[in-house]
Design a protein around this motif. Structure first.
Motif, PDB file in Angstrom:
ATOM      1  N   VAL A   4      -7.912  -1.198   5.266  1.00 53.62           N
ATOM      2  CA  VAL A   4      -8.626  -2.370   4.475  1.00 53.62           C
ATOM      3  C   VAL A   4      -8.698  -1.899   3.088  1.00 53.62           C
ATOM      4  CG1 VAL A   4     -11.125  -3.517   4.453  1.00 53.62           C
ATOM      5  CG2 VAL A   4     -10.115  -2.632   6.533  1.00 53.62           C
ATOM      6  N   ALA A   5      -8.538  -0.914   2.861  1.00 54.12           N
ATOM      7  CA  ALA A   5      -8.864  -0.205   1.253  1.00 54.12           C
ATOM      8  C   ALA A   5      -7.895   1.036   0.913  1.00 54.12           C
ATOM      9  CB  ALA A   5     -10.332   0.119   0.591  1.00 54.12           C
ATOM     10  N   GLY A   6      -7.449   0.882  -0.053  1.00 54.00           N
ATOM     11  CA  GLY A   6      -6.525   2.082  -0.492  1.00 54.00           C
ATOM     12  C   GLY A   6      -6.274   1.913  -1.884  1.00 54.00           C
ATOM     13  N   ASN A   7      -5.441   3.187  -2.375  1.00 56.36           N
ATOM     14  CA  ASN A   7      -4.872   3.080  -3.653  1.00 56.36           C
ATOM     15  C   ASN A   7      -3.302   2.267  -3.499  1.00 56.36           C
ATOM     16  OD1 ASN A   7      -4.150   3.339  -6.377  1.00 56.36           O
ATOM     17  ND2 ASN A   7      -4.859   5.459  -6.328  1.00 56.36           N
ATOM     18  N   LEU A   8      -3.398   1.070  -4.064  1.00 57.15           N
ATOM     19  CA  LEU A   8      -1.882   0.624  -3.830  1.00 57.15           C
ATOM     20  C   LEU A   8      -0.821   1.102  -4.523  1.00 57.15           C
ATOM     21  CD1 LEU A   8      -3.280  -3.244  -4.287  1.00 57.15           C
ATOM     22  CD2 LEU A   8      -3.026  -1.755  -2.149  1.00 57.15           C
ATOM     23  N   LEU A   9       0.253   1.566  -3.777  1.00 60.02           N
ATOM     24  CA  LEU A   9       1.473   2.075  -4.662  1.00 60.02           C
ATOM     25  C   LEU A   9       2.488   1.343  -4.657  1.00 60.02           C
ATOM     26  CD1 LEU A   9       1.588   6.015  -2.945  1.00 60.02           C
ATOM     27  CD2 LEU A   9      -0.017   4.851  -4.810  1.00 60.02           C
ATOM     28  N   GLY A  10       2.371   0.247  -3.938  1.00 59.31           N
ATOM     29  CA  GLY A  10       3.650  -0.813  -4.194  1.00 59.31           C
ATOM     30  C   GLY A  10       3.038  -2.096  -4.688  1.00 59.31           C
ATOM     31  N   LEU A  11       2.241  -2.345  -5.423  1.00 62.83           N
ATOM     32  CA  LEU A  11       1.829  -3.787  -5.706  1.00 62.83           C
ATOM     33  C   LEU A  11       2.818  -4.343  -6.426  1.00 62.83           C
ATOM     34  CD1 LEU A  11      -1.137  -5.013  -6.197  1.00 62.83           C
ATOM     35  CD2 LEU A  11      -1.217  -4.291  -8.301  1.00 62.83           C
ATOM     36  N   ASP A  12       3.601  -3.847  -7.336  1.00 64.71           N
ATOM     37  CA  ASP A  12       4.859  -4.766  -7.648  1.00 64.71           C
ATOM     38  C   ASP A  12       5.956  -5.116  -6.683  1.00 64.71           C
ATOM     39  OD1 ASP A  12       5.278  -1.952  -7.458  1.00 64.71           O
ATOM     40  OD2 ASP A  12       6.717  -1.516  -9.026  1.00 64.71           O
ATOM     41  N   MET A  13       6.065  -4.490  -5.481  1.00 61.93           N
ATOM     42  CA  MET A  13       7.010  -4.834  -4.494  1.00 61.93           C
ATOM     43  C   MET A  13       6.738  -6.164  -4.012  1.00 61.93           C
ATOM     44  SD  MET A  13       7.319  -1.272  -2.596  1.00 61.93           S
ATOM     45  CE  MET A  13       8.282  -1.871  -1.288  1.00 61.93           C
ATOM     46  N   LEU A  14       5.736  -6.890  -4.225  1.00 61.99           N
ATOM     47  CA  LEU A  14       5.374  -8.139  -3.671  1.00 61.99           C
ATOM     48  C   LEU A  14       5.668  -9.451  -4.673  1.00 61.99           C
ATOM     49  CD1 LEU A  14       2.095  -7.770  -1.957  1.00 61.99           C
ATOM     50  CD2 LEU A  14       4.213  -7.742  -0.973  1.00 61.99           C
ATOM     51  N   GLU A  15       5.883  -9.037  -6.072  1.00 63.59           N
ATOM     52  CA  GLU A  15       6.165 -10.040  -7.000  1.00 63.59           C
ATOM     53  C   GLU A  15       7.565 -10.385  -7.019  1.00 63.59           C
ATOM     54  OE1 GLU A  15       4.207  -7.498 -10.193  1.00 63.59           O
ATOM     55  OE2 GLU A  15       2.333  -8.019  -9.465  1.00 63.59           O
ATOM     56  N   ASP A  16       7.539 -11.604  -7.126  1.00 64.60           N
ATOM     57  CA  ASP A  16       8.926 -12.449  -7.106  1.00 64.60           C
ATOM     58  C   ASP A  16       9.772 -11.784  -8.430  1.00 64.60           C
ATOM     59  OD1 ASP A  16       8.061 -13.653  -4.964  1.00 64.60           O
ATOM     60  OD2 ASP A  16       7.447 -15.164  -5.947  1.00 64.60           O
ATOM     61  N   LEU A  49       0.746  -1.169  -0.076  1.00 65.06           N
ATOM     62  CA  LEU A  49       0.017   0.037   0.037  1.00 65.06           C
ATOM     63  C   LEU A  49       0.871   1.392  -0.051  1.00 65.06           C
ATOM     64  CD1 LEU A  49      -2.660   1.537   0.292  1.00 65.06           C
ATOM     65  CD2 LEU A  49      -2.470   1.032   2.612  1.00 65.06           C
ATOM     66  N   TYR A  50       1.789   1.350   0.922  1.00 67.09           N
ATOM     67  CA  TYR A  50       2.375   2.583   1.155  1.00 67.09           C
ATOM     68  C   TYR A  50       3.740   2.618   0.163  1.00 67.09           C
ATOM     69  CZ  TYR A  50      -0.148   2.969   5.238  1.00 67.09           C
ATOM     70  OH  TYR A  50      -1.292   3.051   6.255  1.00 67.09           O
ATOM     71  N   GLY A  51       4.333   1.517  -0.260  1.00 72.33           N
ATOM     72  CA  GLY A  51       5.161   1.484  -1.312  1.00 72.33           C
ATOM     73  C   GLY A  51       6.455   2.080  -0.705  1.00 72.33           C
ATOM     74  N   VAL A  52       6.587   1.582   0.422  1.00 74.66           N
ATOM     75  CA  VAL A  52       7.827   2.005   1.518  1.00 74.66           C
ATOM     76  C   VAL A  52       8.834   0.946   1.417  1.00 74.66           C
ATOM     77  CG1 VAL A  52       8.582   2.508   3.666  1.00 74.66           C
ATOM     78  CG2 VAL A  52       6.553   3.657   2.966  1.00 74.66           C
ATOM     79  N   ARG A  53      10.328   1.208   1.125  1.00 77.28           N
ATOM     80  CA  ARG A  53      11.259   0.428   1.153  1.00 77.28           C
ATOM     81  C   ARG A  53      12.111   0.588   2.413  1.00 77.28           C
ATOM     82  NH1 ARG A  53      10.425   1.943  -3.991  1.00 77.28           N
ATOM     83  NH2 ARG A  53      10.163   0.301  -5.708  1.00 77.28           N
ATOM     84  N   PRO A  54      13.149  -0.095   2.653  1.00 73.78           N
ATOM     85  CA  PRO A  54      13.991  -0.230   3.739  1.00 73.78           C
ATOM     86  C   PRO A  54      15.043   1.183   3.508  1.00 73.78           C
ATOM     87  CG  PRO A  54      14.121  -2.549   3.091  1.00 73.78           C
ATOM     88  CD  PRO A  54      13.177  -1.765   2.334  1.00 73.78           C
ATOM     89  N   GLY A  55      14.860   2.107   4.596  1.00 76.36           N
ATOM     90  CA  GLY A  55      15.733   3.320   4.478  1.00 76.36           C
ATOM     91  C   GLY A  55      14.768   4.542   4.114  1.00 76.36           C
ATOM     92  N   ASP A  56      13.598   4.268   3.445  1.00 75.54           N
ATOM     93  CA  ASP A  56      12.795   5.259   3.600  1.00 75.54           C
ATOM     94  C   ASP A  56      12.502   6.119   4.584  1.00 75.54           C
ATOM     95  OD1 ASP A  56      12.549   5.111   0.636  1.00 75.54           O
ATOM     96  OD2 ASP A  56      10.597   4.077   0.680  1.00 75.54           O
ATOM     97  N   ILE A  57      12.270   7.319   4.510  1.00 75.29           N
ATOM     98  CA  ILE A  57      11.607   7.968   5.778  1.00 75.29           C
ATOM     99  C   ILE A  57      10.261   8.214   5.726  1.00 75.29           C
ATOM    100  CG2 ILE A  57      11.976  10.209   7.225  1.00 75.29           C
ATOM    101  CD1 ILE A  57      14.671   9.112   6.201  1.00 75.29           C
ATOM    102  N   PHE A  58       9.626   7.685   6.603  1.00 75.44           N
ATOM    103  CA  PHE A  58       8.055   7.651   6.972  1.00 75.44           C
ATOM    104  C   PHE A  58       7.553   8.412   8.228  1.00 75.44           C
ATOM    105  CE2 PHE A  58       4.254   5.529   8.102  1.00 75.44           C
ATOM    106  CZ  PHE A  58       3.596   5.196   7.087  1.00 75.44           C
ATOM    107  N   MET A  59       6.456   9.168   7.839  1.00 76.09           N
ATOM    108  CA  MET A  59       5.869   9.806   9.214  1.00 76.09           C
ATOM    109  C   MET A  59       4.491   9.826   9.069  1.00 76.09           C
ATOM    110  SD  MET A  59       6.428  13.685  10.591  1.00 76.09           S
ATOM    111  CE  MET A  59       4.918  14.424  11.522  1.00 76.09           C
ATOM    112  N   ALA A  60       3.858   9.460  10.243  1.00 67.24           N
ATOM    113  CA  ALA A  60       2.537   9.377  10.587  1.00 67.24           C
ATOM    114  C   ALA A  60       2.272  10.611  11.454  1.00 67.24           C
ATOM    115  CB  ALA A  60       2.223   8.129  11.001  1.00 67.24           C
ATOM    116  N   ALA A  61       1.490  11.508  11.141  1.00 68.26           N
ATOM    117  CA  ALA A  61       1.316  12.597  12.278  1.00 68.26           C
ATOM    118  C   ALA A  61      -0.163  12.276  12.918  1.00 68.26           C
ATOM    119  CB  ALA A  61       0.971  13.857  11.510  1.00 68.26           C
ATOM    120  N   SER A  62       0.174  11.314  13.884  1.00 69.13           N
ATOM    121  CA  SER A  62      -0.895  10.918  14.815  1.00 69.13           C
ATOM    122  C   SER A  62      -0.409  10.892  16.192  1.00 69.13           C
ATOM    123  CB  SER A  62      -1.713   9.470  14.314  1.00 69.13           C
ATOM    124  OG  SER A  62      -2.666   9.016  15.052  1.00 69.13           O
TER     125      SER A  62
END
Ligand code: COA
Ligand code: AMP
Length: 658
Positions: A406-418, A276-289
Motif C-alpha cells: 500500500v505504501a513504500g518508497n517508489l524505486l521504479g516510478l519512471d518505468m511506467l512512463e511511456d 515500487l521494486y524497480g525490477v526488470r525482466p532478467g533481474d534476480i529477486f529474492m523474498a525471504a519469507s
C-alpha cells in the motif's frame, strides 16, 4: 521541508496519484495492457453488492500462463526462472522458464487425473521446496483454487482450514526441515484430516529423503503420478474468478479466508514489481519469507515470474543455517539485485553479528535495493541497515488483504512512463515511515467519527474505495464478516485495522494494530485465538492475551490468567502446561513469552476486559482509566504481576486521570 530533487519526484508522483484517484478506470486499463490476456477486458471497474470494487470481470487470462507460457513464447524459455537454495538439506536446484512450465503443466495433469476441476479447492501444506511453487501454479493452470497453509501451523489449525475450504485434494510433503529437527508434515496432515469434518478425496504426497511418509489408501505418490501424467494447457479464467484463498488471523479464533482473483492480482503484481521494486525482466529477486504467507504468494511465486525475473526460493533461516552471513552469501551467489525480508530477520542477524563482519570479502555489488515488511521497520534496525548498505532501505507496508504494498518508497516510478524521461530519484526515507502511499491506494486517516484528522495526528488508517486491483475480493463464503470487519466502520472506505498518521509531507507512519492481532517475528497471530486455548483449560476462570514488545521478534504474546478458586495444583507446572497447550494447539510460532497468574483483570462494568490498558501498562505508557471500569484496583494487580515477572516497563506506566 522537501528538497528540490524530492519535490520533482513528488510532482511526478502526484501526477500519477491524481490520475489513479480521479480516473481509476483509465489508470488501471493502462496498467492492464502490460500483462498477457486471452481476451482483453471491456469492463475495467465494476461494483459488487457490498459496494466493493471488482476489476476486469469480463477479461480472460490465466495467471500461470502469464507467468510461464507467455515468457517461453516471448523467448525467455532458457532463462532461469527459479533458483532453489536449501542449506537445511544441503541442496540446490534451478529451473528455466521452459522447465518450470513443463513441470507445472504435468503436475496440473496429475491434479486433473485426480479429478480436480476449475473451481475445486486444493490445500497445499508444504515446506519451502520448488514443488510447493509448482503446486500453486498447477492449481492456477487448471483454474482450481489453492489454499496454502503455513507449515508452522498445528494439525488443529490445518483442520480448521480443511473444514472451511473443503478441498477435493491436499498436496503435501512427507516432511519439512527446520534448523535442528525434521517436521513430520504427513503425520500432521493425517491427524488434521482425522480432526476435520471434511475429508479430501485424495492426498498427493511428495516424499523427501529426510523422512519418508507411510502412504494410506487415499494417498498418491507425487513422483510416481508425475511419471504417467500428460501436460495440461492453462484454462481461461474470467477476471472475476478466484485464484486462491489465504487464511489470516482475525480478532476471533476463526481465521479469515482472504480470496483473490487471477486478473486483478496479476495486473497489480506486475505494476508493483515495476513502480515500487524497480525490477526488470532478467533481474534476480529474492523474498525471504514462506509460501504460507502473502509475501510468499506475491513475491516468491507470482510477482517475479509475471515480470520475467528470476526468483530465489530459500529453505533456511537468516541465522544458524549456518550463520548470520546466510543472506550475504545468497546475494553474492545468485547476484540478487532486489532483496526482501522482514525486520525481525535483520534484528536476528544484527544480534549475532553486530558489525556485519560476515559480509567479509563477499561481493554483494549486485544489490540495488533492500525491502522490509511484515512489521514496522523499527528505526534502530533501519539505521543499522542504512549505515551498512549503500542501497535504498525501503520499509513498505501492506497486509494479506491488500495482497501487495500500500505504501513504500517508489524505486521504479519512471518505468511506467511511456516517454523516455529522466530516471526517477527515490525520495529520502524517514525512519519509521513506509514513505508514500502507492498511486492507486487512496490512504486516509480518520478519527472515530469518520472525520479526517490533521497531518501528524494519529487515527485509523483506511483506504478509500475503489480499492485497486489485486486486493481481496471478499472472505471465503463469509460476506457478512467481510462487511463487518472491513467495510461497515466507514462506508466507502476499507478499514485496514492499523493505526497511524500522515505527516505534513505525506509520509505514512503505520504504528500498530488497533485490534487484537499481533505480529510475532513477522507472523500475524490472533490473541483472541490464544485466549480461547487458555480459557479452555479447566483451571482457568478468565484470561487475557496481549502483545508485548520484544527486541528480536517485535512482539511476543503474554498470557494473564485468573485461576478458579477450587483449583489446587502447582502454579509453575500450570503455567508451563498452558504455554505448551498454546504451542500444540496453534503451532510453534505461537509461543507465549510467559503466563502470569493474577487475582483480577481490569474490566468494564459490562464485563469487557480492558486489554488496551493492560498493553499500555506493560509498555510503561500513560493510560486513561475509563469511568466504566468495574474495579480500578485491578490495575494494580496487573502492574504488580508484570513487575514481579520483570516483563515490560510496568513501573513507568502512569495513569492520566489520577
Ligand atoms: N514449519 C514448522 N515449524 C516452524 C516453521 C515451519 N515452516 N517456521 C517456524 N517454525 C517453528 C520454529 O522451528 C520454532 O520452533 P521452536 O520454538 O521449537 O524452536 C518456532 O516455530 C518459532 O519460529 P520463529 O518464529 O521463526 O522463531 P525462531 O527463533 O526459530 O527464528 C527468526 C527467529 C527471526 C530468525 C525467524 O522468525 C525469521 O526468520 N523470521 C522472519 C519471518 C518472515 O520472513 N516472515 C514473513 C513476513 S515477510
Ligand atoms: P500480514 O497480513 O500477515 O501481512 O500482516 C499485516 C500487518 O502487519 C499489517 O496490518 C501491519 O499491522 C503489519 N505490517 C506489515 N508491514 C508493515 C510495515 N511496513 N509497517 C508497519 N506495519 C506493518
Amino acid at each position: 521541508m522537501l528538497e528540490d530533487t524530492t519535490l520533482a519526484s513528488r510532482e511526478r508522483y502526484m501526477a500519477l496519484v491524481a490520475c489513479a484517484n480521479e480516473t481509476p478506470e483509465d489508470f488501471w486499463a493502462k496498467q492492464a495492457r502490460r500483462i498477457n490476456w486471452f481476451r482483453q477486458p471491456q469492463t475495467i471497474l465494476a461494483w459488487d453488492t457490498q459496494q466493493h470494487a471488482r476489476w476486469y470481470i469480463d477479461g480472460e487470462m490465466n495467471i500461470c500462463h502469464a507467468a510461464l507460457d507467455h515468457h517461453v513464447a516471448e523467448g525467455r524459455g532458457d532463462q532461469v526462472a527459479l533458483y532453489w537454495d536449501s542449506p537445511v538439506t544441503d541442496s540446490k536446484r534451478q529451473y528455466t522458464y521452459r522447465e518450470l512450465r513443463d513441470d507445472v503443466a504435468r503436475l496440473a495433469g496429475v491434479l486433473r487425473d485426480l479429478g480436480v476441476e476449475k473451481g475445486d479447492r486444493v490445500i497445499i501444506y508444504m515446506p519451502m521446496v520448488p514443488e510447493a511453487m509448482m503446486a500453486m501454479l498447477a492449481c492456477a493452470r487448471l483454474g482450481a483454487v489453492h489454499s496454502v497453509v503455513f507449515g508452522g501451523f498445528s494439525p488443529k489449525e490445518l483442520a480448521v482450514r480443511i473444514d472451511d475450504a473443503a478441498p477435493k485434494v491436499i498436496m503435501a510433503a512427507s516432511c519439512g526441515v527446520e534448523i535442528d529437527r525434521v517436521i513430520p508434515y504427513k503425520p500432521w496432515l493425517d491427524e488434521a484430516i482425522e480432526l476435520a469434518g471434511h475429508t479430501p478425496e485424495a492426498c498427493l504426497v511428495l516424499q523427501r529423503d529426510q523422512q519418508l511418509a507411510t502412504l494410506g489408501p487415499r494417498d498418491h505418490d507425487w513422483q510416481a503420478c508425475l511419471q504417467d501424467a500428460q501436460a495440461t494447457e492453462a484454462v481461461s479464467m474470467l477476471g472475476s474468478e478466484p485464484l486462491y484463498i489465504l487464511y489470516t488471523s482475525g480478532t476471533t479464533g476463526k481465521p479469515k479466508g482472504v480470496v483473490r482473483d487471477h486478473a486483478g492480482y496479476a495486473v497489480a503484481l506486475h505494476y508493483s514489481m515495476e513502480i515500487l521494486y524497480g525490477v526488470r525482466p532478467g533481474d534476480i529477486f529474492m523474498a525471504a519469507s514462506d509460501i504460507g504467507w502473502v509475501v510468499g504468494h506475491s513475491y516468491i511465486v507470482y510477482g517475479p515470474l509475471l515480470i520475467g525475473a528470476t526468483a530465489v526460493m530459500y529453505e533456511g533461516k537468516p541465522v544458524k543455517t549456518p550463520d548470520a552471513g546466510a543472506f550475504w552469501r545468497l546475494i553474492e551467489e545468485y547476484r540478487i539485485s532486489c532483496f526482501f525480508s522482514a525486520p525481525t530477520a535483520f534484528r536476528a542477524i544484527k544480534k549475532e553479528d553486530p558489525e556485519a563482519s560476515l559480509i567479509g570479502g563477499r561481493d554483494i555489488s549486485s544489490l540495488r535495493s533492500l525491502f522490509l515488511a511484515g512489521e514496522r521497520l523499527d528505526p534502530p534496525t533501519y539505521h543499522w541497515l542504512n549505515d551498512l548498505l549503500p542501497v535504498p532501505i525501503v520499509d513498505h507496508w501492506w497486509q494479506t488483504e491488500t495482497g501487495w504494498p500500500v505504501a513504500g518508497n517508489l524505486l521504479g516510478l519512471d518505468m511506467l512512463e511511456d516517454a523516455q524521461t529522466l530516471p526517477h530519484v527515490p525520495v529520502p526515507a524517514r525512519a519509521g515511515s513506509a514513505t508514500w502511499p502507492l498511486p492507486g491506494f487512496n490512504v486516509q486517516i480518520l478519527d472515530g467519527m469518520g472525520d479526517q484528522v490533521a497531518a501528524g495526528e494519529q487515527g485509523n488508517v483506511v483506504i478509500q474505495q475503489p480499492l485497486p486491483p489485486g486486493c481481496l475480493t471478499g472472505l471465503y463464503q463469509d460476506a457478512a464478516r467481510f462487511q463487518s470487519a472491513y467495510l461497515a466502520a466507514y462506508p466507502g472506505y476499507y478499514l485496514t485495522g492499523d493505526g497511524g498518521y500522515l505527516d505534513e509531507d505525506g509520509y505514512l507512519f503505520v504504528m500498530g494494530r488497533i485490534d487484537d492481532v499481533i505480529n510475532v517475528a513477522g507472523h500475524r497471530l490472533s490473541t483472541g485465538e490464544m485466549e480461547q486455548v487458555l480459557g479452555a483449560h479447566p483451571a482457568i476462570a478468565e484470561c487475557a492475551v496481549i502483545g508485548i514488545e520484544d527486541s528480536l521478534k517485535g512482539e511476543m504474546p503474554l498470557g494473564l490468567v485468573i485461576i478458579k478458586d477450587d483449583w489446587t495444583g502447582d502454579e509453575k507446572v500450570l503455567r508451563q502446561m498452558l504455554r505448551e497447550r498454546v504451542r500444540d494447539s496453534i503451532g510453534a510460532i505461537a509461543s507465549l513469552k510467559d503466563v502470569l497468574i493474577v487475582e483480577r483483570l481490569p474490566k468494564t462494568r459490562s464485563g469487557k476486559i480492558l486489554r488496551k490498558m493492560i498493553r499500555q501498562i506493560a509498555a510503561g505508557e500513560q493510560y486513561q482509566v475509563p469511568s466504566t471500569i468495574d474495579d480500578p484496583s485491578s490495575l494494580e494487580d496487573v502492574r504488580e504481576a508484570l513487575s514481579d515477572a520483570g516483563i515490560g516497563r510496568a513501573e513507568q506506566a502512569r495513569c492520566a486521570n489520577e
